[in-house]
Design a protein around this motif. Structure first.
Motif, PDB file in Angstrom:
ATOM      1  N   UNK A   1      80.236  13.256 -13.217  1.00  0.00           N
ATOM      2  CA  UNK A   1      81.452  12.478 -13.031  1.00  0.00           C
ATOM      3  C   UNK A   1      82.315  13.140 -11.964  1.00  0.00           C
ATOM      4  N   UNK A   2      83.275  12.399 -11.490  1.00  0.00           N
ATOM      5  CA  UNK A   2      84.199  12.915 -10.482  1.00  0.00           C
ATOM      6  C   UNK A   2      84.986  14.100 -11.040  1.00  0.00           C
ATOM      7  N   UNK A   3      85.429  13.993 -12.280  1.00  0.00           N
ATOM      8  CA  UNK A   3      86.229  15.077 -12.869  1.00  0.00           C
ATOM      9  C   UNK A   3      85.389  16.340 -13.060  1.00  0.00           C
ATOM     10  N   UNK A   4      84.119  16.186 -13.413  1.00  0.00           N
ATOM     11  CA  UNK A   4      83.242  17.346 -13.544  1.00  0.00           C
ATOM     12  C   UNK A   4      82.996  17.977 -12.170  1.00  0.00           C
ATOM     13  N   UNK A   5      82.784  17.143 -11.161  1.00  0.00           N
ATOM     14  CA  UNK A   5      82.586  17.647  -9.802  1.00  0.00           C
ATOM     15  C   UNK A   5      83.833  18.373  -9.311  1.00  0.00           C
ATOM     16  N   UNK A   6      85.012  17.879  -9.685  1.00  0.00           N
ATOM     17  CA  UNK A   6      86.262  18.554  -9.303  1.00  0.00           C
ATOM     18  C   UNK A   6      86.336  19.929  -9.958  1.00  0.00           C
ATOM     19  N   UNK A   7      85.914  20.014 -11.208  1.00  0.00           N
ATOM     20  CA  UNK A   7      85.886  21.307 -11.909  1.00  0.00           C
ATOM     21  C   UNK A   7      84.924  22.262 -11.207  1.00  0.00           C
ATOM     22  N   UNK A   8      83.755  21.753 -10.839  1.00  0.00           N
ATOM     23  CA  UNK A   8      82.769  22.571 -10.134  1.00  0.00           C
ATOM     24  C   UNK A   8      83.328  23.062  -8.790  1.00  0.00           C
ATOM     25  N   UNK A   9      83.979  22.172  -8.055  1.00  0.00           N
ATOM     26  CA  UNK A   9      84.576  22.542  -6.780  1.00  0.00           C
ATOM     27  C   UNK A   9      85.647  23.606  -6.988  1.00  0.00           C
ATOM     28  N   UNK A  10      86.480  23.425  -8.008  1.00  0.00           N
ATOM     29  CA  UNK A  10      87.527  24.404  -8.304  1.00  0.00           C
ATOM     30  C   UNK A  10      86.907  25.765  -8.625  1.00  0.00           C
ATOM     31  N   UNK A  11      85.813  25.782  -9.373  1.00  0.00           N
ATOM     32  CA  UNK A  11      85.136  27.049  -9.680  1.00  0.00           C
ATOM     33  C   UNK A  11      84.610  27.695  -8.405  1.00  0.00           C
ATOM     34  N   UNK A  12      84.004  26.890  -7.534  1.00  0.00           N
ATOM     35  CA  UNK A  12      83.482  27.424  -6.268  1.00  0.00           C
ATOM     36  C   UNK A  12      84.606  27.998  -5.401  1.00  0.00           C
ATOM     37  N   UNK A  13      85.711  27.267  -5.310  1.00  0.00           N
ATOM     38  CA  UNK A  13      86.818  27.683  -4.445  1.00  0.00           C
ATOM     39  C   UNK A  13      87.517  28.947  -4.941  1.00  0.00           C
ATOM     40  N   UNK A  14      87.487  29.179  -6.247  1.00  0.00           N
ATOM     41  CA  UNK A  14      88.205  30.319  -6.823  1.00  0.00           C
ATOM     42  C   UNK A  14      87.277  31.465  -7.204  1.00  0.00           C
ATOM     43  N   UNK A  15      86.063  31.427  -6.712  1.00  0.00           N
ATOM     44  CA  UNK A  15      85.084  32.446  -7.079  1.00  0.00           C
ATOM     45  C   UNK A  15      85.611  33.865  -6.835  1.00  0.00           C
ATOM     46  N   UNK A  16      86.323  34.080  -5.755  1.00  0.00           N
ATOM     47  CA  UNK A  16      86.817  35.410  -5.427  1.00  0.00           C
ATOM     48  C   UNK A  16      88.240  35.682  -5.890  1.00  0.00           C
ATOM     49  N   UNK A  17      88.815  34.771  -6.656  1.00  0.00           N
ATOM     50  CA  UNK A  17      90.200  34.931  -7.104  1.00  0.00           C
ATOM     51  C   UNK A  17      90.208  35.374  -8.563  1.00  0.00           C
ATOM     52  N   UNK A  18      90.932  36.429  -8.817  1.00  0.00           N
ATOM     53  CA  UNK A  18      91.051  36.919 -10.186  1.00  0.00           C
ATOM     54  C   UNK A  18      92.124  36.110 -10.920  1.00  0.00           C
ATOM     55  N   UNK A  19      91.780  35.561 -12.064  1.00  0.00           N
ATOM     56  CA  UNK A  19      92.675  34.739 -12.877  1.00  0.00           C
ATOM     57  C   UNK A  19      93.348  33.635 -12.055  1.00  0.00           C
ATOM     58  N   UNK A  20      92.549  32.721 -11.509  1.00  0.00           N
ATOM     59  CA  UNK A  20      93.132  31.644 -10.688  1.00  0.00           C
ATOM     60  C   UNK A  20      94.024  30.731 -11.516  1.00  0.00           C
ATOM     61  N   UNK A  21      95.060  30.232 -10.870  1.00  0.00           N
ATOM     62  CA  UNK A  21      96.015  29.338 -11.520  1.00  0.00           C
ATOM     63  C   UNK A  21      95.758  27.905 -11.037  1.00  0.00           C
ATOM     64  N   UNK A  22      95.626  27.013 -12.006  1.00  0.00           N
ATOM     65  CA  UNK A  22      95.308  25.618 -11.717  1.00  0.00           C
ATOM     66  C   UNK A  22      96.451  24.740 -12.208  1.00  0.00           C
ATOM     67  N   UNK A  23      96.796  23.728 -11.426  1.00  0.00           N
ATOM     68  CA  UNK A  23      97.751  22.715 -11.857  1.00  0.00           C
ATOM     69  C   UNK A  23      97.025  21.379 -11.822  1.00  0.00           C
ATOM     70  N   UNK A  24      97.038  20.669 -12.955  1.00  0.00           N
ATOM     71  CA  UNK A  24      96.471  19.329 -13.034  1.00  0.00           C
ATOM     72  C   UNK A  24      97.644  18.365 -13.112  1.00  0.00           C
ATOM     73  N   UNK A  25      97.744  17.485 -12.118  1.00  0.00           N
ATOM     74  CA  UNK A  25      98.863  16.549 -12.031  1.00  0.00           C
ATOM     75  C   UNK A  25      98.369  15.163 -12.434  1.00  0.00           C
ATOM     76  N   UNK A  26      98.937  14.645 -13.518  1.00  0.00           N
ATOM     77  CA  UNK A  26      98.564  13.328 -14.025  1.00  0.00           C
ATOM     78  C   UNK A  26      97.620  13.443 -15.206  1.00  0.00           C
ATOM     79  N   UNK A  27      97.946  12.735 -16.290  1.00  0.00           N
ATOM     80  CA  UNK A  27      97.110  12.811 -17.493  1.00  0.00           C
ATOM     81  C   UNK A  27      96.524  11.454 -17.860  1.00  0.00           C
ATOM     82  N   UNK A  28      96.225  10.661 -16.848  1.00  0.00           N
ATOM     83  CA  UNK A  28      95.468   9.434 -17.090  1.00  0.00           C
ATOM     84  C   UNK A  28      94.047   9.821 -17.463  1.00  0.00           C
TER      85      UNK A  28
END
Length: 172
Positions: A1-28
């Motif tokens: 799904x798109x939301x799962x792919x977004x999670x995967x992308x977020x994991x890839x982008x933050x691979x080198x960041x210790x304790x990355x901070x995520x903001x999810x905007x919108x709860x639809x």
């Protein structure tokens, strides 16, 4: 799904960041799916932001995250490494004007899952920002689907082997 792919992308982008901070905007539906996909991952410092704070709080409690209202959006974006937006509307919610004054010491990633877009294209003009949209996410989804398709022959082989073992067992 798109939301799962977004999670995967977020994991890839933050691979080198210790304790990355995520903001999810919108709860639809998509925002909820993103949050549920983030549960149990290394991306556990998540703040859920929504127009209706009660909805953000409810989802945040369910997932073990924090919540905030739209009145704190700029502050939450300032603290985040990744902002995932799935807000519907006629105009982008996250604009260059909103974030131009932020001090960005390392990269800040924006993932826009909305149609029409909720993150203005010009956000990427702010030094240190990178914007991903549905087209980028769709490419990641297609790659994941191809990986799964490629593993089908292995799955068939495992099933055949299990069936043969079962037949041998049942004959005994």
């Amino acid at each position: 799904s798109i939301s799962y792919a977004a999670k995967e992308l977020a994991e890839d982008l933050t691979m080198g960041i210790r304790n990355p901070k995520i903001v999810v905007v919108g709860v639809g539906e998509i925002g909820q799916d993103v949050c549920l996909n983030l549960v149990g991952t290394k991306l556990n410092d998540v703040t859920v932001v929504n127009r209706t704070i009660e909805k953000a709080e409810k989802l945040a409690i369910r997932c073990g995250f924090k919540s905030a209202g739209f009145d704190n959006l700029k502050e939450e974006i300032a603290k985040a490494d990744i902002v995932i937006s799935s807000v519907s509307g006629n105009e982008p919610l996250i604009t260059k004007a909103l974030i131009k004054d932020l001090i960005i010491l390392s990269h800040k990633f924006f993932i826009d899952l909305s149609m029409p877009r909720s993150i203005e294209n010009s956000v990427e003009e702010v030094l240190g920002t990178v914007v991903y949209n549905l087209d980028d996410i769709q490419q990641k989804t297609n790659e994941a689907l191809e990986k799964r398709k490629a593993s089908i022959p292995q799955v068939h082989a495992i099933i055949r082997e299990a069936m043969l073992e079962f037949e041998d067992w049942s004959k005994e």
